[in-house]
Design an enzyme around this catalytic site. Structure first.
Site, short mmCIF file in Angstrom:
data_model
loop_
_atom_site.label_atom_id
_atom_site.label_comp_id
_atom_site.label_asym_id
_atom_site.label_seq_id
_atom_site.Cartn_x
_atom_site.Cartn_y
_atom_site.Cartn_z
N CYS A 136 0.78 -1.30 -0.01
CA CYS A 136 -0.10 -0.03 0.07
C CYS A 136 0.94 1.32 0.00
O CYS A 136 1.48 1.75 1.03
CB CYS A 136 -0.79 -0.19 1.22
SG CYS A 136 -1.99 1.35 1.33
N CYS A 139 -0.21 3.98 2.21
CA CYS A 139 0.16 3.77 3.71
C CYS A 139 1.45 4.21 3.84
O CYS A 139 1.73 4.71 4.99
CB CYS A 139 -0.54 2.51 3.87
SG CYS A 139 -1.90 1.92 3.39
N ASP A 140 2.35 3.60 3.00
CA ASP A 140 3.72 3.40 3.52
C ASP A 140 4.82 4.21 2.80
O ASP A 140 5.72 4.47 3.07
CB ASP A 140 4.15 2.04 3.35
CG ASP A 140 3.22 1.26 4.51
OD1 ASP A 140 2.87 1.57 5.74
OD2 ASP A 140 3.04 -0.19 4.12
#
Ligand SMILES: Cc1cc2nc3c(=O)[nH]c(=O)nc-3n(C[C@H](O)[C@H](O)[C@H](O)COP(=O)(O)OP(=O)(O)OC[C@H]3O[C@@H](n4cnc5c(N)ncnc54)[C@H](O)[C@@H]3O)c2cc1C
Length: 313
Positions: A136, A139-140
């Site tokens: 992701c 997300c990261d």
């Protein structure tokens, strides 16, 4: 066979399921929630969550989910271990079979079973989970500012992830098995015009290396069987973008899905085509797949369930 009647059944214990349980509990629906094989959902597999509103210093994924669980229990949600193994949504009350053999007859059902990211199946993906391997970029990606990353995949999602990461990382490699991208022309153009992205066609990632996290990827470049080249490419982050599998199999005979298996809902709502059955979170979301969007749709599903029950029971 043991059966139990409930007003509101929630299947799944990620941000969508727990948020639905908080709202349904506060609306006096006495929700029963089955947590599935991964109590707390996907976020229990990550360390730092920095983009969930309300936590200015960030929070660990397992802690966030523990908080959500406690909040749901505070309002009377009955949270149980168990997996839904079959569904009969032909008539109300809807019947859901649990893996202990029990059948739950529910007037309203909220499906919040999530979607699972696909991995290549390398042992190193598990070894470096949360230490340089991610599925992701939203997300990261932030953790890889000014670093070098690789994105695996050649479809639209991979191109989107690579483009997003190019706004943060110093260099983005795309590792593509085929000699072409499967992505739409527009997405391909965006990738080819981006000076930070380099596409490695006909490449396979076969392993990762690094002392305390990913420091590089073992690659095989293949042009037919005779022409094979192996080499190591230093990278800091390894992003999978080869698709997700929505956990919707048992509902497919009753509900509409797209070609991948995401549950289809009435646009802008969690309503499925079966009255009283709602879908929330990643299982119905091929686009955003974030904790906050999952939580928001769990809220919407519980409000819808409450209104449905008011009119139909
Ligand atoms: C490593 C990682 C890091 C991430 N980091 C972030 C981040 O920083 N920020 C962010 O916003 N998002 C992040 N995400 C994405 C986020 O976790 C998901 O978008 C979110 O968890 C989706 O919530 P959900 O409730 O739809 O489903 P999930 O969290 O996937 O939960 C699904 C639930 O359904 C249950 N279930 C499945 N099948 C059944 C069944 N048959 N019967 C009963 N239960 C079942 C599972 O046990 C699980 O509890 C990350 C994801 C991963 C994998």
């Amino acid at each position: 066979m043991e059966t139990e009647q409930v007003k509101c059944l929630i299947i799944g214990s990620g941000p969508a399921g727990y948020t639905a349980a908080i709202y349904a509990g506060r609306a006096n629906l006495s929700p029963v929630l089955y947590a599935g094989l991964q109590p707390g959902g996907q976020l229990t597999t990550t360390t730092d969550v920095e983009n969930f509103p309300g936590y200015p210093a960030g929070i660990g994924g397992p802690e966030l989910m523990e908080d959500l669980r406690k909040q749901a229990e505070r309002f009377g949600a009955d949270i149980r271990y168990g997996v839904a193994t079959a569904a009969d949504l032909s008539t109300s009350p809807y019947k859901i079979t649990i893996d202990d053999g029990k059948i739950i007859e529910a007037l309203a059902v909220i499906i919040a079973t999530g979607a699972t990211a696909k991995y290549l199946g390398l042992d190193d993906e598990k070894k470096y989970a949360g230490m340089g391997v991610s599925a992701c970029a939203t997300c990261d990606g932030f953790f890889y500012r000014k670093k070098v990353v690789a994105v695996v995949g050649g479809g639209d999602t991979a191109c989107e992830e690579a483009s997003y990461l190019s706004g943060l990382a110093s260099k983005v490699y795309m590792i593509v098995r085929k000699p072409f991208l499967r992505a739409s022309k527009v997405m391909q153009q965006r990738v080819f015009n981006n000076p930070k992205i380099e596409v490695l066609f006909e490449h396979n990632a076969v392993g990762l290396y690094g002392e305390n996290g990913v420091e590089g990827v073992h690659l095989v470049k293949r042009k037919g069987e005779a022409d094979e080249q192996r080499y190591d490419l230093p990278i800091d982050g390894f992003f999978l973008a080869i698709g997700h599998k929505p956990n919707s199999d048992i509902f497919k005979p009753w509900l509409d899905t797209d070609e991948v298996g995401y549950l289809l809902t009435e646009p802008g709502t969690p309503r499925t085509r079966v009255p009283g059955v709602f879908a929330a979170g990643d299982v119905a979301d091929p686009h955003y797949r974030q904790a906050i969007t999952a939580a928001a749709s769990g809220c919407m599903a519980a409000i819808e369930a409450e209104r449905y029950l008011l009119l139909n029971s």
